[in-house]
Structures are given as C-alpha cells and as structure tokens.
Design a protein around this motif. Structure first.
Motif, PDB file in Angstrom:
ATOM      1  N   ASP A 179       2.766  -8.275  -5.947  1.00  0.00           N
ATOM      2  CA  ASP A 179       3.844  -7.433  -5.424  1.00  0.00           C
ATOM      3  C   ASP A 179       3.304  -6.478  -4.363  1.00  0.00           C
ATOM      4  OD1 ASP A 179       6.260  -6.274  -4.976  1.00  0.00           O
ATOM      5  OD2 ASP A 179       6.413  -5.258  -6.905  1.00  0.00           O
ATOM      6  N   SER A 181       4.352  -5.640  -1.608  1.00  0.00           N
ATOM      7  CA  SER A 181       5.330  -4.802  -0.911  1.00  0.00           C
ATOM      8  C   SER A 181       5.588  -3.492  -1.645  1.00  0.00           C
ATOM      9  CB  SER A 181       6.657  -5.565  -0.767  1.00  0.00           C
ATOM     10  OG  SER A 181       7.205  -5.858  -2.048  1.00  0.00           O
ATOM     11  N   LYS A 182       5.085  -3.378  -2.848  1.00  0.00           N
ATOM     12  CA  LYS A 182       5.319  -2.190  -3.654  1.00  0.00           C
ATOM     13  C   LYS A 182       4.579  -0.991  -3.068  1.00  0.00           C
ATOM     14  CE  LYS A 182       5.357  -0.746  -8.508  1.00  0.00           C
ATOM     15  NZ  LYS A 182       5.031  -1.151  -9.908  1.00  0.00           N
ATOM     16  N   VAL A 183       5.200   0.176  -3.128  1.00  0.00           N
ATOM     17  CA  VAL A 183       4.573   1.410  -2.654  1.00  0.00           C
ATOM     18  C   VAL A 183       4.557   2.409  -3.805  1.00  0.00           C
ATOM     19  CG1 VAL A 183       5.235   1.036  -0.249  1.00  0.00           C
ATOM     20  CG2 VAL A 183       6.774   2.288  -1.783  1.00  0.00           C
TER      21      VAL A 183
END
Length: 231
Positions: A179, A181-183
């Motif tokens: 994942d 794209s996770k922040v």
C-alpha cells in the motif's frame, strides 16, 4: 537449515489434529503455555493484544514476519539470543520466546524515518542472563565484523576512529512494503521493510535461526510487522 525447517513443526501439529489426536495435543499445549507464563512472567500470546494505532517512540514491541505456508498465516518472530560470546538474536515460531524491543525515535514513525531497536529482554534461549560486561550493549545492529546481527551500543557512545561507522550500524530505516500510496504514520500490523543505516541492506533471516542485513530489498524483499507488547 532453512525457514521451512522451522515451519515443519506446525505441519506436524496440523497432521496430529487431522488424525483426531487433538485432545492430548491441546492438553500438552495448555500445560506448556502455563509453564511459559510461570517462567517468563508474561503471557505467550501477549503479542496479539490491541495491535492497532500509530507506532511511536518509547513503545515496547515485538517484530514478526508473516510467511504463508500452504495458504495459511505463519508468523516468525525475532527471538532470544543464543548463548555464544555475542548476543546473536534468533528467529522463532514461538511468540513466548519473542524478545521485546523499545522503539527509539521521537514521536511517531513515518516513511523513511530512522529508528533504534533496544532490546529489554536480556536472556538467552536457555534463559541465562547476558554476561554482565555486555548488559549495556542492547541496540540491534549490523556490524562489519560479523554476518549475523548482534547487540551493541547506541549512536551516543563515543566510538574510536576504527569503529566510526558503528553508530549507523544501529540505525534502521523504515519503509512501507505494501500500500505504497498510504501516507501518515506507520501503523501496528502494517508490513514494512527494515533497512540497516550503515549498509542499506534489509533485516532478514540468515542461516536460521540467525538474522542478518546482507542483501537489499530488491534481492530479498523480506517484510516485518510491529506488534504491540501488552506486558
């Protein structure tokens, strides 16, 4: 010797259940868990409680890796040290033998942060105490004089010129393994790569039951999870 060898005991247990021998197995397992609690003072299943939220500095954690075996989750933990001249941590399938680490960082852990991993369990596999002269050497590191990981002093120690790369040896870079794209802060139960600050290689098993950091994540994409300790 391979990780597969360590997983063979679970396959044996599965076969015993299939052969309807589960009652004596459960009885033995319960007795073993009670014995572990008496000798260690903490539940062997402590690694499974409230495993949510952000990881932050000062937290006490376990490190485990989820390895699939026949489509089922199989967890490998960083375990106690062997009893040699160095405190070499080992890998184990037994959560009661997992060592607890204090996370050394300010605040939450974010992508590409460096942290320290300070063990607070200074017992060997045989439950003997570490040598007194080594009790202050509790920072997990990958040092140039050994293939195996072992414990040494943190970056605040005044090293001589010969050992000037040692401070980076106890620093570990944290990167998300899935994942991407996770922040935001790194979470408990989230897969991450743990990379050594000195050589840029990834924390992984080595000639099991030991650990090393001798390959990069492209060559050996071995991921870990932070698991909250409740003891």
């Amino acid at each position: 010797m391979s990780v597969g060898f360590l997983l063979s005991s679970t396959n044996l247990a599965r076969q015993m259940f299939q052969q309807k021998k589960f009652i004596p197995v459960l009885s033995c397992f319960a007795l073993m868990m009670f014995s572990v609690f008496l000798t260690t003072g903490r539940s062997p299943l402590a690694a499974d409680c409230e495993n949510t939220g952000n990881i932050k500095g000062g937290d006490v954690i376990f490190l485990r890796s989820n390895q699939k075996e026949d489509g089922e989750d199989m967890y490998i933990y960083i375990g106690r040290s062997d009893s040699g001249n160095y405190e070499y941590p080992t890998i184990t399938l037994d959560s009661s033998m997992a060592v607890r680490f204090k996370v050394i960082v300010f605040g939450n852990i974010f992508e590409n942060d460096y942290i320290g991993l300070q063990t607070i369990d200074k017992e060997t596999i045989e439950q003997e105490n570490w040598k007194e002269s080594r009790l202050t050497r509790d920072q997990l590191g990958k040092f140039r004089d050994r293939d195996r990981l072992y414990y040494w002093r943190d970056s605040g120690y005044r090293y001589g010129s010969r050992d000037k790369d040692y401070p980076d040896s106890t620093k570990w870079l944290i990167e998300r393994a899935s994942d991407l794209s996770k922040v935001g802060p790194i979470q408990y139960n989230e897969e991450v790569y743990i990379t050594n600050g000195r050589n840029g290689n990834i924390l992984a098993p080595f000639e099991p039951p030991f650990l090393t950091a001798n390959k990069d994540k492209e060559e050996n994409p071995f991921a870990w999870e932070f698991v909250k300790s409740c003891s």
